[in-house]
Design an enzyme around this catalytic site. Structure first.
Site, mmCIF file in Angstrom:
data_model
loop_
_atom_site.group_PDB
_atom_site.id
_atom_site.type_symbol
_atom_site.label_atom_id
_atom_site.label_comp_id
_atom_site.label_asym_id
_atom_site.label_seq_id
_atom_site.Cartn_x
_atom_site.Cartn_y
_atom_site.Cartn_z
ATOM 1 N N LYS A 33 0.526 -1.107 -0.293
ATOM 2 C CA LYS A 33 -0.214 -0.148 -0.044
ATOM 3 C C LYS A 33 0.898 1.217 -0.272
ATOM 4 C CE LYS A 33 -4.333 1.307 2.499
ATOM 5 N NZ LYS A 33 -4.553 0.799 3.712
HETATM 6 O O1 G3P Z 1 -9.016 1.669 4.472
HETATM 7 C C1 G3P Z 1 -9.342 3.291 5.294
HETATM 8 C C2 G3P Z 1 -9.292 2.859 6.469
HETATM 9 O O2 G3P Z 1 -9.178 2.853 7.203
HETATM 10 C C3 G3P Z 1 -9.470 4.573 6.546
HETATM 11 O O3 G3P Z 1 -10.903 4.629 7.804
HETATM 12 O O4 G3P Z 1 -12.768 5.463 9.694
HETATM 13 O O5 G3P Z 1 -9.955 6.474 9.889
HETATM 14 O O6 G3P Z 1 -11.709 7.370 7.859
HETATM 15 P P1 G3P Z 1 -11.446 5.620 8.705
#
Ligand code: G3P
Length: 217
Positions: free
Chosen positions: A83
């Site tokens: 990634k």
């Molecule tokens: O896959 C990306 C994710 O981990 C981000 O999620 O909820 O931290 O925006 P969030």
């Protein structure tokens, strides 16, 4: 739509994997921090548990170091997707690592143009962050739809990996638009089975069944 689980918690991945709900896993530096585990060790355990792609993120900001980190992460297992962030350095690393035969997930995508250049750099997956766009009063799902249109217009094979999913509505909306993959926290995936009419219907069936006095086993 494939389901990836967005976590580095082994128990949560194993539980969903037994139900056939895990087509892959995504991690990031924040999720590794939350797990309290060593990145190489926990990523190896996840790769042993899950057949599909497991995203492990580089942490350098320079292309050459990202490439070196990506090569090291890729030695963990055959199902690693390296990634990289959506910066020019990340795209350079994407091109090199992808040319070397690695799966690459380009993350932190917030615009259709970013998704377009990631596809041109050979990304296997593009990760548009729905929830974080919604957080600033933009429309994360509109971005998924725009990327779907652009990729279909030109036959790009990069898979749209809807990320930063916060709700069950995000899951069904991403599926309706045709995202190839959705990555969601375990709690969101588990909520997909919930419906109050299912609970009420089951309670009524159980009450009537009791009145019959019968048993199946
Ligand atoms: O896959 C990306 C994710 O981990 C981000 O999620 O909820 O931290 O925006 P969030």
């Amino acid at each position: 739509m494939k389901f990836f689980v967005d976590t580095a918690e082994i128990d949560a991945i194993a539980e969903l994997n037994e139900l056939g709900m895990v087509d892959g896993v995504t991690t990031n530096p924040s999720l590794i921090m939350k797990s309290g585990r060593d990145i190489l060790e926990v990523t190896k355990e996840i790769c042993d548990l899950v057949d599909g792609p497991v995203s492990a993120e580089v942490v350098s900001l320079e292309a050459d170091e990202m490439i070196a980190e990506g090569r090291k992460l890729a030695t963990i297992a055959d199902n690693i997707a390296v990634k990289v962030p959506l910066t020019w350095a990340g795209l350079k690393a994407c091109k090199t690592l992808s040319d070397e035969g690695n799966m690459v997930n380009v993350t932190l995508c917030f615009s259709a143009n970013q998704a377009l250049i990631a596809a041109k750099a050979g990304a296997t997956f593009i990760s548009p962050f729905i929830g974080r766009l919604d957080d600033i009063n933009l429309d994360g799902m509109e971005l998924i739809a725009d990327i779907r249109d652009i990729y279909d217009n030109y036959g790009f094979e990069t898979q749209i990996l809807a990320a930063s999913i916060r709700s069950v509505n995000h899951m069904s909306d991403a599926a309706k638009i045709g995202a190839d993959v959705a990555t969601a926290p375990p709690a969101v995936i588990k909520k997909l089975a919930d419906h109050p009419l299912t609970d009420a219907g089951l309670a009524a069936f159980m009450k009537d069944w009791e009145k019959t006095g019968q048993k199946i086993l």
